[in-house]
Scaffold this motif. Structure first.
Motif, PDB file in Angstrom:
ATOM      1  N   GLN A   8       7.516  32.403 -13.740  1.00  0.00           N
ATOM      2  CA  GLN A   8       7.615  31.137 -13.026  1.00  0.00           C
ATOM      3  C   GLN A   8       6.271  30.429 -13.057  1.00  0.00           C
ATOM      4  N   ASN A   9       6.293  29.180 -13.503  1.00  0.00           N
ATOM      5  CA  ASN A   9       5.098  28.340 -13.417  1.00  0.00           C
ATOM      6  C   ASN A   9       5.539  26.892 -13.282  1.00  0.00           C
ATOM      7  N   ALA A  10       4.605  26.004 -13.259  1.00  0.00           N
ATOM      8  CA  ALA A  10       4.903  24.600 -12.996  1.00  0.00           C
ATOM      9  C   ALA A  10       5.783  23.975 -14.083  1.00  0.00           C
ATOM     10  N   THR A  11       5.770  24.528 -15.280  1.00  0.00           N
ATOM     11  CA  THR A  11       6.559  23.935 -16.360  1.00  0.00           C
ATOM     12  C   THR A  11       7.904  24.632 -16.568  1.00  0.00           C
ATOM     13  N   THR A  12       8.223  25.612 -15.737  1.00  0.00           N
ATOM     14  CA  THR A  12       9.485  26.322 -15.867  1.00  0.00           C
ATOM     15  C   THR A  12      10.612  25.491 -15.263  1.00  0.00           C
TER      16      THR A  12
END
Length: 158
Positions: A8-12
């Motif tokens: 999970q990250n900001a671009t997921t």
């Protein structure tokens, strides 16, 4: 072999269970299922039903406004109106001052379809309201209208 863990990250992207587009599609299919059964009995399509509803509610309407209110693209509306005119459900006439502008009206046969299925359509609408409750129903409709308007405004700015 176990599945690899999701990072999970900001671009997921959100999962499909949390995706707005997927949720809207699932909701649309669930909402439309009983309506499709009713329309099958009526012998008309979803798009034709929307056209008849708009014309029944508003009376004689120009093609551009009809397309907007029935949530149809103009090229699709032209095809649909031709078919409905051939079936005797609507009539159309050209504007006397601007021959490019057309007005569409519901015929007695078209209104008869609305009248025949009005009770069932009302029952379906009441069922949705019962599931959500009055406040959530009205909030959902308002939020969907807000989203559509915001996206329309954004697409006109670009």
């Amino acid at each position: 072999m176990p599945d690899a863990p999701q990072i999970q990250n900001a671009t997921t992207l959100p999962t499909t269970t949390q995706s707005l587009p997927v949720s809207l599609i699932r909701a649309r299919e669930a909402v439309m299922a009983p309506i499709r059964k009713m329309l099958q009995k009526a012998g008309i399509t979803e798009q034709q039903w929307r056209v008849l509803r708009v014309l029944s509610e508003n009376g004689r309407t120009d093609a551009g406004m009809l397309a907007n209110r029935a949530a149809l693209m103009s090229p699709s509306l032209s095809r649909i109106i031709q078919s409905m005119e051939n079936s005797g459900l609507v009539s159309r006439e050209a504007d006397q001052n601007d021959r490019r502008r057309q007005y569409i009206s519901i015929t007695a046969s078209g209104q008869a379809i609305i009248d025949t299925h009005l009770a069932e359509a009302s029952d379906i609408a009441a069922y949705y309201r019962d599931i959500l409750g009055d406040e959530d129903h009205d909030t959902l409709v308002a939020l969907l209208q807000k989203l559509a308007l915001g996206l329309d405004d954004q697409s006109q700015d670009t």
